[in-house]
Design a protein around this motif. Structure first.
Motif, PDB file in Angstrom:
ATOM      1  N   PRO A 282      -2.756  11.683  85.904  1.00 55.06           N
ATOM      2  CA  PRO A 282      -2.497  12.182  84.549  1.00 55.06           C
ATOM      3  C   PRO A 282      -2.400  11.041  83.536  1.00 55.06           C
ATOM      4  CG  PRO A 282      -0.855  13.008  86.117  1.00 55.06           C
ATOM      5  CD  PRO A 282      -1.669  12.001  86.843  1.00 55.06           C
ATOM      6  N   GLY A 283      -3.036  11.225  82.419  1.00 56.67           N
ATOM      7  CA  GLY A 283      -2.945  10.245  81.347  1.00 56.67           C
ATOM      8  C   GLY A 283      -3.836   9.035  81.553  1.00 56.67           C
ATOM      9  N   GLN A 284      -4.771   9.143  82.483  1.00 56.55           N
ATOM     10  CA  GLN A 284      -5.680   8.029  82.777  1.00 56.55           C
ATOM     11  C   GLN A 284      -6.448   7.592  81.525  1.00 56.55           C
ATOM     12  OE1 GLN A 284      -7.832   8.700  86.434  1.00 56.55           O
ATOM     13  NE2 GLN A 284      -9.512   7.381  85.747  1.00 56.55           N
ATOM     14  N   HIS A 285      -6.607   6.278  81.391  1.00 57.81           N
ATOM     15  CA  HIS A 285      -7.385   5.751  80.262  1.00 57.81           C
ATOM     16  C   HIS A 285      -8.872   5.760  80.626  1.00 57.81           C
ATOM     17  CE1 HIS A 285      -3.978   3.404  78.096  1.00 57.81           C
ATOM     18  NE2 HIS A 285      -3.548   4.546  78.622  1.00 57.81           N
ATOM     19  N   VAL A 286      -9.690   6.261  79.714  1.00 59.84           N
ATOM     20  CA  VAL A 286     -11.128   6.308  79.979  1.00 59.84           C
ATOM     21  C   VAL A 286     -11.904   5.861  78.747  1.00 59.84           C
ATOM     22  CG1 VAL A 286     -10.888   8.213  81.641  1.00 59.84           C
ATOM     23  CG2 VAL A 286     -11.386   8.708  79.226  1.00 59.84           C
ATOM     24  N   GLY A 287     -13.205   5.591  78.952  1.00 63.54           N
ATOM     25  CA  GLY A 287     -14.076   5.160  77.860  1.00 63.54           C
ATOM     26  C   GLY A 287     -14.936   6.302  77.340  1.00 63.54           C
ATOM     27  N   LEU A 288     -15.843   5.951  76.433  1.00 71.39           N
ATOM     28  CA  LEU A 288     -16.689   6.959  75.777  1.00 71.39           C
ATOM     29  C   LEU A 288     -17.574   7.724  76.745  1.00 71.39           C
ATOM     30  CD1 LEU A 288     -17.954   5.054  72.606  1.00 71.39           C
ATOM     31  CD2 LEU A 288     -16.492   7.086  72.632  1.00 71.39           C
ATOM     32  N   GLU A 289     -17.992   7.055  77.828  1.00 67.21           N
ATOM     33  CA  GLU A 289     -18.980   7.660  78.725  1.00 67.21           C
ATOM     34  C   GLU A 289     -18.343   8.625  79.736  1.00 67.21           C
ATOM     35  OE1 GLU A 289     -16.922   4.666  80.624  1.00 67.21           O
ATOM     36  OE2 GLU A 289     -17.907   4.586  78.675  1.00 67.21           O
ATOM     37  N   HIS A 290     -17.012   8.704  79.745  1.00 67.27           N
ATOM     38  CA  HIS A 290     -16.320   9.559  80.716  1.00 67.27           C
ATOM     39  C   HIS A 290     -16.656  11.045  80.489  1.00 67.27           C
ATOM     40  CE1 HIS A 290     -13.140  10.940  83.397  1.00 67.27           C
ATOM     41  NE2 HIS A 290     -12.829  11.813  82.466  1.00 67.27           N
ATOM     42  N   ALA A 291     -17.070  11.725  81.557  1.00 68.99           N
ATOM     43  CA  ALA A 291     -17.385  13.154  81.456  1.00 68.99           C
ATOM     44  C   ALA A 291     -16.108  13.977  81.665  1.00 68.99           C
ATOM     45  CB  ALA A 291     -18.437  13.532  82.485  1.00 68.99           C
ATOM     46  N   VAL A 292     -15.869  14.885  80.736  1.00 68.23           N
ATOM     47  CA  VAL A 292     -14.669  15.714  80.816  1.00 68.23           C
ATOM     48  C   VAL A 292     -14.974  17.032  81.521  1.00 68.23           C
ATOM     49  CG1 VAL A 292     -13.431  14.735  78.862  1.00 68.23           C
ATOM     50  CG2 VAL A 292     -15.159  16.502  78.461  1.00 68.23           C
ATOM     51  N   GLU A 293     -13.900  17.742  81.901  1.00 72.31           N
ATOM     52  CA  GLU A 293     -14.100  19.025  82.572  1.00 72.31           C
ATOM     53  C   GLU A 293     -13.278  20.119  81.898  1.00 72.31           C
ATOM     54  OE1 GLU A 293     -13.981  19.133  86.871  1.00 72.31           O
ATOM     55  OE2 GLU A 293     -14.865  17.118  86.925  1.00 72.31           O
ATOM     56  N   ASP A 294     -13.637  21.369  82.245  1.00 72.91           N
ATOM     57  CA  ASP A 294     -12.971  22.522  81.641  1.00 72.91           C
ATOM     58  C   ASP A 294     -11.458  22.415  81.814  1.00 72.91           C
ATOM     59  OD1 ASP A 294     -12.799  25.045  80.366  1.00 72.91           O
ATOM     60  OD2 ASP A 294     -12.564  26.012  82.321  1.00 72.91           O
ATOM     61  N   GLY A 295     -10.736  22.577  80.721  1.00 69.06           N
ATOM     62  CA  GLY A 295      -9.283  22.576  80.770  1.00 69.06           C
ATOM     63  C   GLY A 295      -8.644  21.209  80.575  1.00 69.06           C
ATOM     64  N   ASP A 296      -9.443  20.171  80.480  1.00 71.16           N
ATOM     65  CA  ASP A 296      -8.874  18.826  80.287  1.00 71.16           C
ATOM     66  C   ASP A 296      -8.118  18.724  78.960  1.00 71.16           C
ATOM     67  OD1 ASP A 296      -9.900  17.933  82.640  1.00 71.16           O
ATOM     68  OD2 ASP A 296     -11.304  16.477  81.773  1.00 71.16           O
ATOM     69  N   ILE A 297      -7.060  17.925  78.997  1.00 76.55           N
ATOM     70  CA  ILE A 297      -6.332  17.575  77.772  1.00 76.55           C
ATOM     71  C   ILE A 297      -6.715  16.143  77.425  1.00 76.55           C
ATOM     72  CG2 ILE A 297      -4.050  17.130  76.793  1.00 76.55           C
ATOM     73  CD1 ILE A 297      -3.043  19.369  78.731  1.00 76.55           C
ATOM     74  N   VAL A 298      -7.084  15.922  76.178  1.00 76.29           N
ATOM     75  CA  VAL A 298      -7.593  14.608  75.785  1.00 76.29           C
ATOM     76  C   VAL A 298      -6.863  14.100  74.551  1.00 76.29           C
ATOM     77  CG1 VAL A 298      -9.633  13.332  74.972  1.00 76.29           C
ATOM     78  CG2 VAL A 298      -9.901  15.111  76.713  1.00 76.29           C
ATOM     79  N   ARG A 299      -6.447  12.837  74.628  1.00 76.16           N
ATOM     80  CA  ARG A 299      -5.921  12.186  73.431  1.00 76.16           C
ATOM     81  C   ARG A 299      -6.810  11.003  73.077  1.00 76.16           C
ATOM     82  NH1 ARG A 299      -1.024   8.406  72.403  1.00 76.16           N
ATOM     83  NH2 ARG A 299      -1.961   7.818  70.438  1.00 76.16           N
ATOM     84  N   LEU A 300      -7.348  11.014  71.885  1.00 73.68           N
ATOM     85  CA  LEU A 300      -8.207   9.911  71.455  1.00 73.68           C
ATOM     86  C   LEU A 300      -7.361   8.852  70.787  1.00 73.68           C
ATOM     87  CD1 LEU A 300     -11.160  11.891  69.805  1.00 73.68           C
ATOM     88  CD2 LEU A 300     -11.067  10.951  72.122  1.00 73.68           C
ATOM     89  N   VAL A 301      -7.595   7.613  71.156  1.00 73.07           N
ATOM     90  CA  VAL A 301      -6.912   6.510  70.480  1.00 73.07           C
ATOM     91  C   VAL A 301      -7.969   5.758  69.666  1.00 73.07           C
ATOM     92  CG1 VAL A 301      -5.484   4.459  70.742  1.00 73.07           C
ATOM     93  CG2 VAL A 301      -5.216   6.397  72.318  1.00 73.07           C
ATOM     94  N   ILE A 302      -7.776   5.821  68.363  1.00 67.85           N
ATOM     95  CA  ILE A 302      -8.790   5.362  67.412  1.00 67.85           C
ATOM     96  C   ILE A 302      -8.215   4.195  66.612  1.00 67.85           C
ATOM     97  CG2 ILE A 302     -10.142   6.103  65.391  1.00 67.85           C
ATOM     98  CD1 ILE A 302     -10.889   7.685  67.871  1.00 67.85           C
ATOM     99  N   ARG A 303      -9.029   3.188  66.347  1.00 65.44           N
ATOM    100  CA  ARG A 303      -8.606   2.105  65.465  1.00 65.44           C
ATOM    101  C   ARG A 303      -8.455   2.641  64.061  1.00 65.44           C
ATOM    102  NH1 ARG A 303     -12.583  -1.144  64.422  1.00 65.44           N
ATOM    103  NH2 ARG A 303     -13.915  -0.593  66.161  1.00 65.44           N
ATOM    104  N   ARG A 304      -7.543   2.114  63.343  1.00 68.43           N
ATOM    105  CA  ARG A 304      -7.353   2.605  61.985  1.00 68.43           C
ATOM    106  C   ARG A 304      -8.141   1.770  60.981  1.00 68.43           C
ATOM    107  NH1 ARG A 304      -1.788   3.953  59.983  1.00 68.43           N
ATOM    108  NH2 ARG A 304      -0.833   2.394  61.335  1.00 68.43           N
TER     109      ARG A 304
END
Ligand SMILES: Nc1nc2c(ncn2[C@@H]2O[C@H](COP(=O)(O)OP(=O)(O)O)[C@@H](O)[C@H]2O)c(=O)[nH]1
Ligand SMILES: [Mg+2]
Length: 366
Positions: A344-366
């Motif tokens: 849970p809460g694993q850090h991933v990059g742009l190319e990571h494929a998500v699956e149905d039901g996933d919860i995602v938090r994007l961390v974006i530079r300001r």
């Protein structure tokens, strides 16, 4: 001689020829020849049609589902059950064909459903406006085949019409590539053991006009799938089966039907009594290739009523693009909870494929 005539002759020749070890190769060559000529014919017709001005349907929503089945099985009643009758009517070019679009709202997605006239035997040759119906099915994300408890024996008929029209149901795109080159003949490389012999493969490829080519095969290909690939213009569309009017048969009969159709894993419903409708909706959602992603804001709660709807295979990059055009540029990493990650809460990059039901938090530079 015209192409249609030639196809007929070749088909006659196949019928006349006894199938045995000695004629096997010859028959294969004839079949490949027919497949090639059919491709030529299709292309010619397409060019003619393009000159007359093409027709098409306007897609809307997250996915489009074509409702296909014989007349009177309850397509329209089911359509009315699944969609809100007041849904927007899209622009349709098929002024002569009654196509009714409606939106099914399910799991936060908007799924466009298309109700059409029944599909009858001979549709792929144009019977009962069959070509228009089939071309809509071709271009949809999912085909929902509907039968009723009295018309189970029509399943092969429907499947055959779809097949004749170049629609390949629940099949993957053939894992093969054929690249033309200037010299060297036809070279076949393969990454898995093949059941077909190389000579037959080369024969078929030659029939499609290749003299020099590099061929790479990555599945245990059959002659049919090889010809499908070479002919091009095949549509690979998922399909599910539903059987309507279960309110009209008893439990014993239903059991027999379930067994008969078990390879299809069909959904038994009654549009009239509202039976099996939720299960059908879930099945439509899944088979359309849709997934739900829940966005976790930096602070505050996740809105589980408003998932982001994406296509299966979508990546974190697709999520970024769906939200804001700057997000990819400013992306740092994403945190993911759900089926696509190991913890849970694993850090991933742009190319990571998500699956149905996933919860995602994007961390974006300001
Ligand atoms: N008993 C029963 N009748 C149904 C059901 N669904 C549809 N019908 C009836 O079947 C007939 C044909 O329905 P319709 O939706 O027009 O079929 P379509 O031609 O496939 O669009 C109508 O009389 C419907 O009321 C069902 O689940 N149970
Ligand atoms: Mg109808």
């Amino acid at each position: 001689m015209d192409i249609e005539q030639r196809i007929k002759e070749l088909e006659e020749e196949i019928k006349r020829t006894q199938y045995n070890k000695a004629t096997e190769k010859h028959i294969l060559r004839l079949k490949a020849r027919i497949a090639y000529l059919k491709k030529e014919l299709e292309e010619r017709k397409k060019r003619q049609k393009a000159q007359r001005g093409g027709k098409g349907i306007k897609k809307s929503g997250d996915a489009t589902v074509a409702l296909i089945g014989p007349p009177s099985v309850g397509k329209s009643l089911l359509f009315n059950k699944l969609t809100n009758a007041k849904s927007e009517v899209a622009d349709y070019d098929f002024t002569t064909l009654d196509v009714y679009p409606g939106i099914l709202h399910h799991r936060g997605a908007e799924i466009q459903l298309l109700d059409m006239p029944g599909l009858i035997e001979g549709a792929s040759f144009g019977k009962g406006r069959g070509k228009e119906i089939l071309s809509i099915a071709r271009n949809s994300d999912l085909i929902l085949i509907l039968l009723d408890v009295f018309t189970l024996e029509l399943l092969p008929v429907i499947l055959n019409e779809l097949y004749n029209f170049g629609i390949r149901i629940n099949q993957k795109i053939p894992m093969i590539s054929v690249k033309k080159k200037d010299r060297g003949g036809i070279n076949v490389a393969f990454t898995v053991p093949l059941s077909m012999d190389l000579e037959s493969i080369v024969t078929i490829i030659r029939e499609f006009g290749y003299i020099n080519a590099d061929v790479l095969i990555r599945e245990d290909i059959t002659a049919d799938r090889l010809m499908d690939y070479l002919a091009g213009n095949r549509a690979y569309v998922p399909a599910i089966l539903a059987v309507n009017k279960v309110d009209l048969v008893n439990g014993e009969t239903l059991k027999v039907y379930k067994k008969k159709l078990s390879s299809w894993n069909p959904i038994f419903i009654s549009a009239k009594e509202g039976l099996g409708i939720e299960e059908l909706k879930n099945s439509i959602f899944k088979a359309s290739g849709l997934i739900r992603i829940y966005l976790k804001p930096k602070s505050g709660k996740i809105d589980f009523d408003a998932p982001l709807i994406l296509k299966r295979g979508a990546t974190v990059e697709d999520i970024c693009n769906a939200l804001h055009r700057d997000f990819v540029k400013k992306f740092r990493y994403a945190m993911v909870w759900g089926k696509s990650v190991k913890f849970p809460g694993q850090h991933v990059g742009l190319e990571h494929a998500v699956e149905d039901g996933d919860i995602v938090r994007l961390v974006i530079r300001r």
